[in-house]
Design a protein around this motif. Structure first.
Motif, PDB file in Angstrom:
ATOM      1  N   GLN A   7      -2.734   4.561   3.396  1.00 25.37           N
ATOM      2  CA  GLN A   7      -3.638   3.412   3.496  1.00 25.37           C
ATOM      3  C   GLN A   7      -3.189   2.287   2.563  1.00 25.37           C
ATOM      4  N   LEU A   8      -2.844   2.647   1.336  1.00 26.74           N
ATOM      5  CA  LEU A   8      -2.418   1.635   0.371  1.00 26.74           C
ATOM      6  C   LEU A   8      -1.094   1.004   0.793  1.00 26.74           C
ATOM      7  N   GLN A   9      -0.173   1.819   1.301  1.00 30.26           N
ATOM      8  CA  GLN A   9       1.118   1.286   1.736  1.00 30.26           C
ATOM      9  C   GLN A   9       0.938   0.315   2.899  1.00 30.26           C
ATOM     10  N   THR A  10       0.010   0.611   3.789  1.00 32.63           N
ATOM     11  CA  THR A  10      -0.269  -0.311   4.907  1.00 32.63           C
ATOM     12  C   THR A  10      -0.779  -1.646   4.396  1.00 32.63           C
ATOM     13  N   TRP A  11      -1.661  -1.610   3.406  1.00 31.11           N
ATOM     14  CA  TRP A  11      -2.148  -2.861   2.806  1.00 31.11           C
ATOM     15  C   TRP A  11      -0.977  -3.650   2.226  1.00 31.11           C
ATOM     16  N   GLY A  12      -0.093  -2.937   1.508  1.00 26.95           N
ATOM     17  CA  GLY A  12       1.036  -3.613   0.886  1.00 26.95           C
ATOM     18  C   GLY A  12       1.986  -4.227   1.895  1.00 26.95           C
ATOM     19  N   GLU A  13       2.270  -3.500   2.977  1.00 29.49           N
ATOM     20  CA  GLU A  13       3.203  -4.009   3.985  1.00 29.49           C
ATOM     21  C   GLU A  13       2.676  -5.265   4.663  1.00 29.49           C
ATOM     22  N   ARG A  14       1.370  -5.374   4.754  1.00 30.94           N
ATOM     23  CA  ARG A  14       0.793  -6.535   5.443  1.00 30.94           C
ATOM     24  C   ARG A  14       1.000  -7.829   4.669  1.00 30.94           C
ATOM     25  N   VAL A  15       1.107  -7.713   3.345  1.00 32.60           N
ATOM     26  CA  VAL A  15       1.247  -8.936   2.543  1.00 32.60           C
ATOM     27  C   VAL A  15       2.544  -8.983   1.744  1.00 32.60           C
ATOM     28  N   GLY A  16       3.370  -7.946   1.855  1.00 31.01           N
ATOM     29  CA  GLY A  16       4.658  -7.969   1.176  1.00 31.01           C
ATOM     30  C   GLY A  16       4.642  -7.413  -0.231  1.00 31.01           C
ATOM     31  N   ALA A  17       3.778  -6.438  -0.496  1.00 31.56           N
ATOM     32  CA  ALA A  17       3.736  -5.798  -1.821  1.00 31.56           C
ATOM     33  C   ALA A  17       4.377  -4.410  -1.722  1.00 31.56           C
ATOM     34  N   ARG A  18       5.240  -4.094  -2.672  1.00 31.12           N
ATOM     35  CA  ARG A  18       5.921  -2.788  -2.682  1.00 31.12           C
ATOM     36  C   ARG A  18       4.963  -1.707  -3.164  1.00 31.12           C
ATOM     37  N   THR A  19       5.010  -0.523  -2.519  1.00 29.67           N
ATOM     38  CA  THR A  19       4.141   0.594  -2.888  1.00 29.67           C
ATOM     39  C   THR A  19       4.970   1.750  -3.429  1.00 29.67           C
ATOM     40  N   VAL A  20       4.617   2.224  -4.614  1.00 31.18           N
ATOM     41  CA  VAL A  20       5.267   3.382  -5.224  1.00 31.18           C
ATOM     42  C   VAL A  20       4.339   4.580  -5.026  1.00 31.18           C
ATOM     43  N   ARG A  21       4.869   5.631  -4.398  1.00 33.74           N
ATOM     44  CA  ARG A  21       4.045   6.798  -4.098  1.00 33.74           C
ATOM     45  C   ARG A  21       4.812   8.076  -4.403  1.00 33.74           C
ATOM     46  N   GLY A  22       4.109   9.193  -4.400  1.00 41.62           N
ATOM     47  CA  GLY A  22       4.733  10.480  -4.674  1.00 41.62           C
ATOM     48  C   GLY A  22       4.234  11.513  -3.688  1.00 41.62           C
ATOM     49  N   PRO A  23       4.544  12.784  -3.903  1.00 37.49           N
ATOM     50  CA  PRO A  23       4.117  13.832  -2.977  1.00 37.49           C
ATOM     51  C   PRO A  23       2.612  14.060  -3.049  1.00 37.49           C
ATOM     52  N   GLU A  24       2.047  14.514  -1.917  1.00 36.22           N
ATOM     53  CA  GLU A  24       0.619  14.816  -1.891  1.00 36.22           C
ATOM     54  C   GLU A  24       0.323  15.937  -2.885  1.00 36.22           C
ATOM     55  N   GLY A  25      -0.696  15.747  -3.699  1.00 33.29           N
ATOM     56  CA  GLY A  25      -1.045  16.731  -4.714  1.00 33.29           C
ATOM     57  C   GLY A  25      -0.215  16.624  -5.974  1.00 33.29           C
ATOM     58  N   GLY A  26       0.609  15.559  -6.064  1.00 28.11           N
ATOM     59  CA  GLY A  26       1.452  15.381  -7.244  1.00 28.11           C
ATOM     60  C   GLY A  26       0.663  14.913  -8.454  1.00 28.11           C
ATOM     61  N   ASP A  27       1.369  14.727  -9.550  1.00 30.34           N
ATOM     62  CA  ASP A  27       0.739  14.324 -10.807  1.00 30.34           C
ATOM     63  C   ASP A  27       0.424  12.825 -10.767  1.00 30.34           C
ATOM     64  N   PRO A  28      -0.854  12.435 -10.800  1.00 32.43           N
ATOM     65  CA  PRO A  28      -1.210  11.014 -10.735  1.00 32.43           C
ATOM     66  C   PRO A  28      -0.627  10.204 -11.892  1.00 32.43           C
ATOM     67  N   ALA A  29      -0.594  10.799 -13.083  1.00 35.17           N
ATOM     68  CA  ALA A  29      -0.071  10.078 -14.241  1.00 35.17           C
ATOM     69  C   ALA A  29       1.408   9.758 -14.061  1.00 35.17           C
ATOM     70  N   SER A  30       2.158  10.691 -13.466  1.00 31.65           N
ATOM     71  CA  SER A  30       3.581  10.469 -13.244  1.00 31.65           C
ATOM     72  C   SER A  30       3.819   9.323 -12.256  1.00 31.65           C
ATOM     73  N   ILE A  31       3.013   9.279 -11.202  1.00 31.35           N
ATOM     74  CA  ILE A  31       3.159   8.215 -10.206  1.00 31.35           C
ATOM     75  C   ILE A  31       2.777   6.868 -10.807  1.00 31.35           C
ATOM     76  N   ALA A  32       1.720   6.854 -11.602  1.00 29.56           N
ATOM     77  CA  ALA A  32       1.319   5.610 -12.264  1.00 29.56           C
ATOM     78  C   ALA A  32       2.422   5.124 -13.194  1.00 29.56           C
ATOM     79  N   PHE A  33       3.036   6.056 -13.918  1.00 25.08           N
ATOM     80  CA  PHE A  33       4.142   5.706 -14.817  1.00 25.08           C
ATOM     81  C   PHE A  33       5.314   5.109 -14.032  1.00 25.08           C
ATOM     82  N   ASP A  34       5.661   5.745 -12.902  1.00 21.22           N
ATOM     83  CA  ASP A  34       6.766   5.252 -12.071  1.00 21.22           C
ATOM     84  C   ASP A  34       6.472   3.866 -11.506  1.00 21.22           C
ATOM     85  N   ALA A  35       5.223   3.631 -11.141  1.00 20.66           N
ATOM     86  CA  ALA A  35       4.854   2.322 -10.594  1.00 20.66           C
ATOM     87  C   ALA A  35       5.027   1.227 -11.634  1.00 20.66           C
TER      88      ALA A  35
END
Length: 398
Positions: free
Chosen positions: A245-273
């Motif tokens: 859902q978030l990636q779709t929002w980003g693609e509509r306006v040209g914002a890059r989305t950083v994501r990880g595997p389902e059930g992954g560590d949220p803190a790690s994904i936030a750090f990567d973003a």
């Protein structure tokens, strides 16, 4: 030499023998052919030949194209083939001023709002104790809260007694007192600009079902409309469709989305973003977190971990708490718990359509000492705007 020596009888015998041999051979051939005619003919699959206007000398099926000899045509490689160009058309978000005008109009059209109810009561010919009790009930029902309600009623009674009770005066007095309660002096600016060579980091938090992910997408549209570059962090790894859902929002306006595997560590994904935002020199990094019940201690502690991990790389400039305005006092309870776990810097009220629950704006600000910075109305992609106290009150009273 032998022929003259043969007798006539011998010649006759030789001729007869040759004749017999010829007759026997011919008879065998005839019998063989007759037997072949008597045998049933082998059945062949009937192949429908394509209709053609050409006349052919034979009735045998024609050879199909698959059996033709290969044509001497060179094979084209992928590099030789011209592929159609694919272009992604980015949406242009509506300007902030345009959203404010439209949201104000929608609030004004709403029936049964807090402002309309109060105006109807204050415009009575006689304001006795029963009328003032009705005013208090209206305010408390609208989730303004007990203490703000008592304060507002006291100020209204004093001013109405001194300045008069006409309809025009009542509206102006009510407007001024409501604006004071909403408190226009609070800093409602959104910290969304680069500083010290790093992007601004905004962390979005809230309980399940408040519209957090949608709000992140809408906020990205607001910032991109202001010519800012945005990176989205899909740190909600518990809800399967959240990252999509978030990636779709980003693609509509040209914002890059950083994501990880389902059930992954949220803190790690936030750090990567945040790391990606720094490398790309983005203006803002928006991090979406999983919705969590305020009663779940483990999940609330995890939210604090996400913030601490981000701060190893960059400062968290804003922590925006998303509250569903229709939840009333329950939303106020949620806000208290989140404020204890993480330093909330601003509030986003969704579904604020001017109905009787609009008083939560006053209550939650009084409770937390934190300003409402953004409000959402409707389901459209641009239904998010900065909260302006005076425009909000005017919309309720129009």
């Amino acid at each position: 030499m032998l022929l003259p020596m043969l007798t006539d009888q011998a010649l006759i015998t030789i001729v007869v023998a040759i004749a017999v041999v010829l007759v026997v051979g011919t008879t065998g051939l005839v019998v063989t052919r007759r037997r072949r005619r008597e045998l049933p003919a082998a059945t062949k699959p009937q192949v429908e030949a394509p209709e053609t206007t050409e006349t052919t000398e034979t009735t045998e099926p024609r050879v199909g194209e698959d059996a033709e000899e290969p044509r001497d045509t060179p094979t084209r490689t992928l590099e030789d083939t011209e592929l159609p160009e694919t272009t992604t058309t980015l949406e242009k978000p509506e300007s902030a001023q345009g959203r404010l005008v439209r949201l104000r109009a929608r609030l004004a059209r709403s029936q049964g709002s807090l402002g309309k109810g109060l105006l109807a009561l204050l415009s009575r010919d006689k304001l006795d104790e029963e009328a003032w009790e009705d005013i208090e009930t209206t305010l408390i029902t609208a989730d303004v809260g007990v203490a703000p309600t008592q304060e507002l009623v006291e100020h209204l009674r004093t001013r109405m007694r001194v300045e008069g009770v006409g309809a025009a005066q009542a509206r102006e007095i009510l407007r001024e007192e409501l604006v004071n309660l909403v408190d226009p002096s609070m800093d409602r600016s959104l910290k969304a600009s680069r500083k010290d060579g790093q992007p601004a980091v905004i962390l979005m938090v809230g309980v399940n079902g408040t519209g957090k992910t949608t709000t992140v997408g809408r906020l990205a549209r607001v910032l991109i409309a202001e010519d800012k570059t945005v990176v989205l962090g899909a740190a909600d790894t518990f809800r399967a469709a959240a990252a999509d859902q978030l990636q779709t929002w980003g693609e509509r306006v040209g914002a890059r989305t950083v994501r990880g595997p389902e059930g992954g560590d949220p803190a790690s994904i936030a750090f990567d973003a945040v790391k990606e935002g720094i490398e790309e020199e983005a203006d803002v990094v928006l991090v979406d977190t999983a919705g969590r019940l305020h009663t779940k201690t483990g999940l609330m502690d995890e939210l604090g971990k996400v913030k601490r991990v981000i701060e190893k790389t960059a400062e968290v400039d804003e922590v925006l708490l998303v509250i569903d305005a229709t939840t009333g006092q329950n939303g106020l309870t949620q806000a208290r718990v989140f404020a204890e776990v993480i330093n909330v810097t601003g509030l986003v009220l969704t579904k604020l359509d001017g109905t009787a629950k609009g008083g939560i704006v006053i209550a939650v600000q009084r409770e937390l000492g934190v300003p409402v910075k953004l409000v959402g109305l409707g389901e459209g992609p641009d239904d998010l705007a900065p909260f302006e106290p005076e425009q909000f009150v005017d919309a309720l009273l129009d």
